[in-house]
Design a protein around this motif. Structure first.
Motif, short mmCIF file in Angstrom:
data_model
loop_
_atom_site.label_atom_id
_atom_site.label_comp_id
_atom_site.label_asym_id
_atom_site.label_seq_id
_atom_site.Cartn_x
_atom_site.Cartn_y
_atom_site.Cartn_z
N TYR A 1 0.87 -1.18 0.00
CA TYR A 1 0.00 0.00 0.00
C TYR A 1 0.91 1.23 0.00
O TYR A 1 1.58 1.48 1.00
CB TYR A 1 -0.87 0.06 1.26
N TYR B 1 -1.77 4.05 3.15
CA TYR B 1 -2.93 3.37 3.74
C TYR B 1 -3.48 4.30 4.82
O TYR B 1 -2.74 4.75 5.70
CB TYR B 1 -2.50 2.04 4.34
N TYR C 1 -1.14 -1.36 -4.43
CA TYR C 1 -2.15 -0.31 -4.38
C TYR C 1 -1.41 1.03 -4.24
O TYR C 1 -0.51 1.15 -3.40
CB TYR C 1 -3.07 -0.45 -3.17
N TYR D 1 -4.90 3.29 -0.41
CA TYR D 1 -5.95 2.42 0.12
C TYR D 1 -6.58 3.16 1.29
O TYR D 1 -6.01 3.23 2.39
CB TYR D 1 -5.36 1.09 0.56
N THR E 1 -9.57 3.72 3.97
CA THR E 1 -10.65 2.98 4.64
C THR E 1 -11.34 3.85 5.67
O THR E 1 -10.84 4.91 6.08
CB THR E 1 -10.10 1.72 5.33
N TYR F 1 -2.83 -2.61 -8.94
CA TYR F 1 -4.26 -2.82 -8.74
C TYR F 1 -4.97 -1.49 -8.92
O TYR F 1 -5.16 -1.03 -10.03
CB TYR F 1 -4.49 -3.43 -7.36
N TRP F 2 -5.38 -0.82 -7.86
CA TRP F 2 -5.96 0.51 -7.97
C TRP F 2 -4.91 1.56 -7.62
O TRP F 2 -4.17 1.41 -6.66
CB TRP F 2 -7.14 0.68 -7.01
N ASN G 1 -7.99 3.46 -4.14
CA ASN G 1 -9.11 2.62 -3.76
C ASN G 1 -9.81 3.27 -2.57
O ASN G 1 -9.32 3.19 -1.44
CB ASN G 1 -8.62 1.22 -3.41
N ASN G 2 -10.91 3.95 -2.85
CA ASN G 2 -11.72 4.54 -1.79
C ASN G 2 -12.67 3.45 -1.30
O ASN G 2 -13.76 3.25 -1.85
CB ASN G 2 -12.48 5.76 -2.33
N VAL G 3 -12.23 2.72 -0.27
CA VAL G 3 -12.90 1.48 0.10
C VAL G 3 -14.32 1.73 0.60
O VAL G 3 -15.29 1.16 0.10
CB VAL G 3 -12.07 0.73 1.16
N SER H 1 -12.86 -5.09 -10.00
CA SER H 1 -11.44 -5.29 -9.76
C SER H 1 -10.72 -5.44 -11.08
O SER H 1 -11.31 -5.77 -12.10
CB SER H 1 -11.21 -6.52 -8.89
N THR I 1 -11.35 3.78 -8.01
CA THR I 1 -12.75 3.46 -7.71
C THR I 1 -13.59 4.71 -7.90
O THR I 1 -13.09 5.80 -8.17
CB THR I 1 -12.88 2.97 -6.26
#
Length: 724
Positions: free
Chosen positions: A317, A320, A338, A341, A343, A360-361, A364-366, A391, A402
Motif C-alpha cells: 500500500y 494506507y 495499491y 488504500y 478505509t 491494482y488501484w 481505492n476509496n474502500v 477489480s 474506484t
C-alpha cells in the motif's frame, strides 16, 4: 590495565575469553596495544565503568574468532593448522557483542586502533557516548549499534565485508562526529534505523557517512507514537526491507522539486535512488509489494500529516489510511500494488500528483465515506484514469480508480513530477529521452522547465550530450542510477581530450573538407562542439563521416556562422581518431589569398570544458579568377586586401579607389563586435593606398579580428589573424 603476558615460550600470548567480562561502575580497565582476544562466542566486555582500548596503527588491539589464524601469538591458537577455519562472514549459531557500553558507563571511554571480527556487533552503545577512533569492523553482522540517546564519536573507521550495515541507530541517536569513515566490500551502504516507537519530535536530515554523500536510511517496522512528529528533510532517501512506517500523530515530509531535494520511500534494492544500498551491484532488483507502505492511523492529526515532492515506490500500500486524511501534493506514487488504500472515514487529498504503473488501484476509496480530492493529477497517460467499481489490474497507460474519487481536471501534458531522465514525461526512462537531450544540446528543440530539470542527469554543466550518454547507459543497464540522484557522484566521469580543427586551401566557388581530430582522448562518452565561421566567405553544407557507435546531431546558424554538434554513446572513446568531417563551399574571391578562421568557441569532453586547449582551424581561399571583387557606389568603388594574413604583427592593408572624392573608412573590430581601431576616416581621390594594421600605432595582440572597408556607405569585411 590488562598486562601483556609472556607464557610458555610465547611473547604477548593470546587471551581466550570464555564469557563476558564486566567493567564495574567506578572502575577503569585499560587494554594496551598489541593484545589479541579470541573467543568462540564473541564474549567481550560489558562496560558499566570506563574502558580504554589503546591500540596503535602498527600494533592494534584485536578481538576475533579462536579459529582466525591471522592474528595473535600463536596465530594458530588451537594448534590444528587449517583443519578449522573461522566462519564465512559471521558466526554460525549464537553470536554476541564484543563491546557493550551501558547507560551508566563513563562517556570518556575510548576504543582506538582496534580490530573487531566474527561476531554480532563490534561496539554497542546503550544511551552511551564513547569515542571510537580508527577501528576496523570486519565480518560482523554490523559494526556499531546505538540505542536510546547515544552520541558516540565515530571517526576514521573502516566497515568492511559486514553481512549487513555499518551502524544501526535510533532516531534520537547519531554519532557526535563521523569524519573520514569508509564503507567497503559487501557492507550495506545505508544507515539502519532500528525498529522502535518514536516518543519525541525528531527531524531526519540528509547525512553523509562512510564516504557516501546523502546516505540512505534503511527502515524495517517503524512506528511514530501518539506523542511524536517525524519531520523528514528535503532530499532524504528512505529504503525498506519489509516493514513500513506507521503514523499515530504526525509525519511531515516536505521535499523540493530537484533530484537532490525529493524525498524518497522505496525498496532497499532500488539502486536508482541512493545507489546500491545492499552492495550487490545489479544482482537484485526491486520488487512490487516488498514493503508495507506508509500507514496513517485514525489517531494521527491531519494538519501534521502531509507529503510534498515525495516518491513512493514498490510497496504493498503506497499510502494506507484509517479514518485519516493526510495531504499529498506534487508527489509520485508508482510501482505499488495499491497506490492509495483509504478505509473508514478517510478523506485524504492528492493534488498535482503522478500515479503510474500501480498494479491494482491507484486510488481505492474502500468505504466511500467522502469523495477523495485527486484533482490536477497525471494518471500514466494524458487521457486521465479509468474509473471502475470492478477489480482489475492497472496499467502504465491509464490507472484504475474506484468511484468517489474526484479526478477532474486532470493533467494532459505528461508527468508533472517525473523521474530523473524522463525528459519525454511519459513515466519511464527510455532511449527517446536521450534523443530529446541531444536535440536540445544543438538547439533543435526547446525543453520546458520541467524537462530541463530532469534532463540534467549529471547535475553539472546544464543539459549536454553527456546527459544523453548517461541516459543511454541507464537504459541498457550499464549504470543503475544518475549522478543527480546520487548528489553528484563520481559517475560524472572526467575525460581529457584535445580537439583540433583541420585546415585547407581552396579556390573560389569550390568545396572544401575539414577534419575534426581528437587526440589525448580517454573515457569520452560525449562531446558538445560549437565552431564559428565567417558566412561572408564560407557556406556550410554538411557534417559527414561521423565515427560509428555514437548518436549524433548537428544544427547550423547560417546567419551568424555557428555550427553546433552533439554526440553521445554508451561506450567511451579511448584512442585518437577523426571525429567527423566538416564540409564548406567557398563564396568569396580575391586577387590575393584570404584566410578565414574556423574558431572553436565550445568543446566539452563529457562535461569537462576543454575549449581553451582546442586548436582552431582555417581555410585559405586562393585566387582562381580574374574578377576582382568591388564595392560599387554610383559608378565609383574600390577593393582592399590585408597581406600577409595571418601575420605576426606587420600586416599592411592595400586598397585601390576607382574615382575621386570618395569617403573612405577602414576600422578594426574584435570577434565580439567591439571596435578596436579606426585606421582611415577621410575623403580620398582615385588611386592606390596602403596603411599599417595597428591599434593607435601599436601592434595588435594575438587573436582574430574583422577589418571593415567602407566606401560611400557600402562595406566589405575581411577576417585578419595575428599569430605568434
Amino acid at each position: 590495565t590488562i598486562p601483556v603476558r609472556n607464557f610458555g615460550g610465547y611473547n604477548n600470548i593470546n587471551y581466550f575469553m570464555e564469557g563476558v567480562c564486566t567493567v564495574n561502575s567506578g572502575t577503569t580497565i585499560t587494554i594496551p596495544a598489541g593484545i589479541v582476544f579470541k573467543s568462540n562466542y564473541a564474549s567481550g566486555f560489558n562496560v558499566n565503568g570506563r574502558l580504554n582500548i589503546e591500540g596503535t596503527t602498527l600494533n592494534p588491539v584485536v578481538f576475533t574468532n579462536d579459529k582466525d589464524d591471522n592474528y595473535g601469538n600463536p596465530a594458530d591458537m588451537n594448534q590444528n593448522g587449517t583443519a578449522t577455519l573461522p566462519p564465512s562472514g559471521i558466526w554460525n549459531g549464537w553470536a554476541g557483542n564484543w563491546i557493550t557500553f551501558n547507560d551508566v558507563s563513563n562517556d570518556s571511554s575510548i576504543v582506538k586502533n582496534t580490530v573487531f571480527k566474527y561476531g554480532d556487533i563490534g561496539v554497542s552503545a546503550l544511551s552511551a557516548s564513547p569515542t571510537v577512533d580508527s577501528v576496523r569492523f570486519e565480518n560482523l553482522y554490523y559494526g556499531v549499534d546505538m540505542n536510546g540517546v547515544s552520541a558516540p564519536k565515530i571517526d576514521h573507521c573502516i566497515f568492511h565485508n559486514l553481512l549487513y550495515y555499518p551502524m544501526q541507530i535510533s532516531l534520537v541517536s547519531y554519532p557526535a562526529s563521523s569524519a573520514n569513515n569508509l564503507i567497503s566490500g559487501s557492507t550495506y551502504k545505508v544507515v539502519k534505523v532500528r525498529d522502535e516507537t518514536l516518543t519525541q519530535d525528531v527531524t531526519l536530515p540528509k547525512r553523509s557517512f562512510g564516504g557516501i554523500s546523502n546516505i540512505s536510511y534503511l527502515f524495517g517496522n517503524y512506528t511514530i507514537g501518539t506523542g511524536a512528529v517525524l519531520n523528514i528533510n528535503p532530499g532524504v532517501v528512505c529504503k525498506f526491507n519489509g516493514g513500513g512506517i506507521t503514523v499515530n500523530k504526525g509525519m511531515i515530509a516536505d521535499g523540493g522539486f530537484s533530484a537532490d531535494s525529493n524525498i524518497v520511500f522505496t525498496d532497499y534494492r532500488d539502486d536508482f535512488y541512493g545507489g546500491d544500498a545492499n552492495a550487490d551491484s545489479s544482482a537484485s532488483i526491486p520488487a512490487m509489494a516488498s514493503w508495507n507502505g506508509i500507514t496513517f492511523n485514525d489517531q494521527s492529526l491531519d494538519p501534521l500529516c502531509h507529503l510534498k515532492h515525495c516518491f513512493i515506490k514498490y510497496s504493498y500500500y503506497g499510502i494506507y489510511t484509517t479514518s485519516a486524511s493526510p495531504q499529498v501534493t506534487y508527489s509520485t506514487i508508482t510501482n505499488n500494488y495499491y497506490g492509495v488504500y483509504a478505509t473508514a472515514a478517510s478523506n485524504p487529498v492528492f493534488n498535482y500528483c503522478d500515479f503510474n504503473d500501480n498494479y491494482y488501484w491507484s486510488i481505492n476509496n474502500v468505504d466511500k465515506s467522502f469523495v477523495i480530492d485527486a484533482t490536477n493529477c497525471w494518471w500514466g497517460s494524458n487521457l486521465g484514469p479509468i474509473q471502475t467499481n470492478s477489480s482489475g489490474n492497472g496499467t502504465s497507460v491509464q490507472e484504475l480508480i474506484t468511484t468517489a474519487v474526484n479526478y477532474q481536471p486532470f493533467k494532459t501534458t505528461g508527468s508533472g513530477n517525473p523521474l530523473m531522465g524522463d525528459v519525454s514525461l511519459n513515466g519511464s526512462v527510455q532511449a527517446y529521452d536521450a534523443s530529446l537531450v541531444l536535440q536540445s544540446a544543438v538547439s533543435l528543440i526547446s525543453l520546458n522547465p520541467t524537462q530541463l530539470q530532469v534532463a540534467d542527469v549529471s547535475a553539472a554543466a546544464g543539459v549536454t550530450a553527456y546527459d544523453a550518454s548517461l541516459i543511454l547507459q541507464y537504459v541498457i543497464g550499464l549504470i543503475q542510477s544518475f549522478p543527480a540522484e546520487m548528489t553528484k557522484s563520481p559517475l560524472a566521469a572526467a575525460s581529457s581530450a584535445q580537439l583540433t580543427v583541420g585546415g585547407a586551401s581552396a579556390g573560389y566557388n569550390q568545396d572544401v573538407m575539414i577534419p575534426l581530430q581528437l587526440t589525448n582522448v580517454s573515457g569520452m562518452y560525449s562531446t558538445d562542439i560549437k565552431i564559428k565561421y565567417d558566412p561572408a566567405y564560407l557556406q556550410f553544407t554538411s557534417v559527414s563521416n561521423f565515427i560509428t557507435g555514437m548518436n549524433h546531431l548537428y544544427s547550423i546558424d547560417s546567419i551568424n556562422g555557428i555550427l553546433s554538434i552533439a554526440m553521445a554513446g554508451t561506450d567511451p572513446i579511448n584512442s585518437d581518431l577523426i571525429l567527423a568531417q566538416l564540409n564548406f563551399h567557398t563564396i568569396s574571391q580575391s586577387t590575393h589569398p584570404i584566410t578565414t578562421m574556423l574558431t572553436v568557441v565550445k568543446f566539452l569532453s563529457n562535461e569537462n570544458d576543454m575549449t581553451l586547449a582546442a586548436i582552431s582551424g582555417s581555410i585559405t581561399i586562393t585566387d582562381n579568377s580574374t574578377n576582382i571583387p568591388t564595392i560599387a557606389a554610383n559608378g565609383a568603388g574600390g577593393v582592399f586586401l590585408v597581406y600577409p594574413n595571418p601575420s605576426t604583427s606587420d600586416a599592411v592593408i592595400s586598397y585601390e579607389l576607382y574615382a575621386d572624392h570618395q569617403m573612405v573608412n577602414i576600422e578594426v573590430y574584435n570577434m565580439i563586435g567591439q571596435k578596436i581601431a579606426s585606421l582611415v576616416n577621410e575623403t580620398k581621390g582615385a588611386g592606390k593606398y596602403s596603411v599599417s594594421v595597428s591599434n593607435q600605432g601599436k601592434p595588435l595582440s594575438y587573436g582574430s579580428y574583422l577589418i571593415r572597408f567602407t566606401i560611400g556607405g557600402l562595406s566589405q569585411s575581411q577576417i585578419f589573424q595575428v599569430v605568434r
